[in-house]
Design an enzyme around this catalytic site. Structure first.
Site, PDB file in Angstrom:
ATOM      1  N   HIS A 220      14.115  23.309  10.900  1.00 11.15           N
ATOM      2  CA  HIS A 220      14.250  23.679   9.490  1.00 11.15           C
ATOM      3  C   HIS A 220      12.898  23.826   8.822  1.00 11.15           C
ATOM      4  O   HIS A 220      12.750  24.586   7.868  1.00 11.15           O
ATOM      5  CB  HIS A 220      15.194  22.720   8.776  1.00 11.15           C
TER       6      HIS A 220
ATOM      7  N   GLU B 251      29.283  28.211  15.018  1.00 17.33           N
ATOM      8  CA  GLU B 251      27.979  27.798  15.546  1.00 17.33           C
ATOM      9  C   GLU B 251      28.105  26.763  16.663  1.00 17.33           C
ATOM     10  O   GLU B 251      27.108  26.245  17.152  1.00 17.33           O
ATOM     11  CB  GLU B 251      27.075  27.278  14.420  1.00 17.33           C
TER      12      GLU B 251
ATOM     13  N   ASP C 178      22.302  27.299  15.736  1.00 15.88           N
ATOM     14  CA  ASP C 178      23.010  26.211  16.397  1.00 15.88           C
ATOM     15  C   ASP C 178      23.833  26.718  17.576  1.00 15.88           C
ATOM     16  O   ASP C 178      23.978  26.016  18.566  1.00 15.88           O
ATOM     17  CB  ASP C 178      23.899  25.465  15.396  1.00 15.88           C
TER      18      ASP C 178
ATOM     19  N   CYS D 110      24.316  34.702  10.065  1.00 14.39           N
ATOM     20  CA  CYS D 110      23.353  34.147   9.104  1.00 14.39           C
ATOM     21  C   CYS D 110      22.280  33.308   9.779  1.00 14.39           C
ATOM     22  O   CYS D 110      21.435  32.719   9.121  1.00 14.39           O
ATOM     23  CB  CYS D 110      24.058  33.334   8.020  1.00 14.39           C
TER      24      CYS D 110
END
Ligand code: PEP
Ligand code: MG
Length: 586
Positions: A197, A442, A466, A513
């Site tokens: 992240h 995911e 993921d 996304c």
């Protein structure tokens, strides 16, 4: 100094040239020596001056908080000021100097270690974790004592106009907030992966970055000249003037290309054969909507709401209240002026920890995270569901649920949404009664059991970050396995292409996304698989649009079908590379 090159993982594109600003690891490793009797008062006053300097520094940070900084940052600084004023820190170390003749640094560290050990014994998790605050305050005072910088300096071109590149062992996503509004031109960390992240936030800030550059923070010295090639993941330390000139030229070329892309903002995203493509933006905070609109996004495809829940150390409420959340969601909805805003419910855990939540999972990426955590904390989840529903009264909102794998998780979530609606109805609070609810796909189990999702939900969004992590069993933040993170692995391509095809056949809207959606190397492959909705960081949107404008689905669809039949990595990589050339007519 002899030039040398370091290699890491490219996470954010572009070239950065500047001087190194090392964020020193907060080491409590200091010199220990005994002082003479007649030096005691001088040593005491040295420590008092350092404490006073840190008080002034905290005040300064408080005064200069950017207007868009989360409210809790101020509270966080207040807590540090309170700790600093406590006699345990402001007086006890002075007594240690006087009674044991320790030098100031040693006296301070002795006291911090003593306090830390006491906090370690405390049962209450919240209080126990205040140990970190005490250590951070201690480190600030130590740095003031030893004269090293504590926080990011202002960049005002003081070094002959050279910008600064931050070099650190690691930077947490919350700490990345410091980069907002500051003219840093790049960053380098020792650890981290392509889709950590921290890397995602770097991309959202649109500054070149390379992570996983082992030992960068020890090999690079304060003030060294650096070049980051964010496309190649290369860092050149102390470059020669010839190399500097080459990179400056490359940088100028990239800037010219970017400027050209800027002209596409209002151009509709339509392929050469006339197929319209929807381009959406991923955001972390409501203020990011401005960047989304600037890039011409059709809406928000992913609002990562967990960022509202992070960095709240010292805040009176551990979690954002319903009203606080509602204000943030509504701000995004209003800012997007009628365009859809997809708000993802709390996707906390793994590399996005909450400050207060105890990290006990042996394997956080497989632990009680995202929807699993929310269903285990129904009160907290209900607060968020209500806040999102309330925001839906102000414009089109879609609710996206992360990490679903089981039918019962979907059913429980939908039941809770219904309960939240019933409460709001009773309280006569407005909301959109037909607000679409969708699932992140995911986890491989979800991709392989799509009918369960299609039957129950209104839309789907593939989280490739993921999905790749769980399909290939590699931790997306671990740089030691980063070389195994391969979006083109045939297993990943199989899951992607079948998910896209099944959703299309069922007529269920589907987007991607994850980071793949913003990677121009992947645009044509995804178009060829049938993807019509891409959601990515605003900074990537115009480059992806440019690819779309030059793509011909009549060429891409059959070529992608052939790729789906390949297994050999080399053949797949070559075929995808070919797509970039073939997509446009010859
Ligand atoms: C993903 O997993 O691809 C995704 C978009 O979500 P995140 O990166 O926040 O886990
Ligand atoms: Mg995810």
């Amino acid at each position: 100094m002899t030039p040398f090159t370091l290699h890491g993982i490219p996470v954010s594109r572009g070239i950065a040239i500047g001087r190194a600003h090392i964020l020193a690891p907060a080491a409590l490793d200091v010199q220990h020596y005994l002082i003479a009797d007649d030096q005691v008062e001088a040593e005491v006053s040295r420590l008092q001056c350092a404490i006073a300097a840190v008080h002034a520094e905290l005040q300064n940070i408080w005064n200069e908080l950017p207007p868009d900084a989360p409210a809790e940052l101020g509270a966080f600084i207040d807590v540090h000021a309170l700790i600093l004023s406590d006699p345990m820190i402001s007086e006890m170390p002075l007594d240690i100097i006087r009674s044991r003749y320790y030098n100031a640094e040693w006296a301070l560290v002795t006291q911090i270690e003593e306090l830390s050990a006491q906090f370690e014994e405390i049962e209450d998790t919240y209080l126990r974790e205040r140990k970190a605050d005490i250590q951070q305050v201690g480190e600030r005072v130590l740095k003031a004592l030893t004269g090293s910088a504590n926080f990011l300096p202002k960049v005002d071109g003081a070094e002959g106009g050279a910008s600064m590149i931050v070099v650190a062992h690691d930077i947490s996503p919350a700490d990345m907030l410091q980069f907002r509004d500051r003219a840093f031109s790049g960053f380098i960390t020792d650890v981290g992966g392509q889709n950590s992240h921290t890397a995602i936030v770097a991309r959202s800030l649109d500054i070149p970055a390379t992570v996983g550059v082992s030992n960068a923070s020890t090999l690079i010295l304060q003030g060294d000249w650096l070049i980051i090639d964010g496309d190649a993941g290369v860092v050149v330390v102390a470059p020669t003037s010839v190399v500097l000139d080459q990179y400056r030229e490359k940088q100028a070329r990239q800037l010219r290309e970017r400027k050209k892309l800027g002209k596409l903002k209002k151009t509709p995203a339509i392929t050469l054969d006339g197929t319209a493509i929807t381009l959406l933006a991923n955001i972390e905070f409501p203020d990011d909507c401005g960047h989304a609109l600037d890039a011409g996004a059709h809406g928000i495809g992913l609002f990562r709401s967990e960022f509202l829940f992070m960095g709240r150390t010292g805040h009176p409420h551990k979690l954002p209240t319903e009203d606080e959340q509602f204000a943030s969601y509504k701000q995004a909805v209003v800012a997007m002026k009628g365009r859809p805003v997809t708000i993802r419910t709390l996707d906390i855990g793994a590399d996005k920890p909450m400050d207060f939540a105890e990290q006990t999972a042996l394997n956080p990426a497989l632990g009680l995270r995202a929807i699993r955590f929310c269903l285990a904390e129904p009160q907290m989840f209900m607060t968020q569901l209500r806040a999102i529903l309330r925001a839906s009264a102000f414009g089109p909102v879609k609710m996206l649920i992360p990490m679903l794998a089981h039918a019962f998780e979907i059913d429980q979530t939908l039941a809770m949404v219904e309960r939240a609606k019933a409460q709001l109805r009773e309280e006569k609070i407005k909301f959109d009664s037909v607000m679409p609810v969708g699932a992140m796909i995911e986890i491989p189990a979800a991709a392989l059991t799509l009918p369960l999702f299609i039957k129950r939900l209104d839309f789907l969004s593939i989280g490739t970050n993921d999905l790749i992590q769980y399909t290939l069993a590699i931790d997306r933040v671990d740089h030691e396995v980063a070389h195994l993170y391969n979006p083109l692995h045939p297993a990943v391509l199989y899951l992607l292409s079948t998910t896209i095809a099944i959703a299309a056949k069922a007529g269920v809207p589907l987007s991607v996304c994850g980071e793949m959606a913003g990677d121009i190397q992947m645009t044509r492959l995804l178009l060829g698989m049938g993807l019509r909705e891409f959601s990515m960081h605003p900074s990537q949107l115009l480059a992806v649009k440019n690819e779309i404008l030059n793509s011909d689905l009549q060429v891409l669809v059959p070529a992608t079908r052939k790729i789906a039949r390949l297994f050999e990595p080399k053949a797949i990589a070559e075929a995808v590379e070919q797509l970039r050339l073939q997509g446009a007519p010859q």
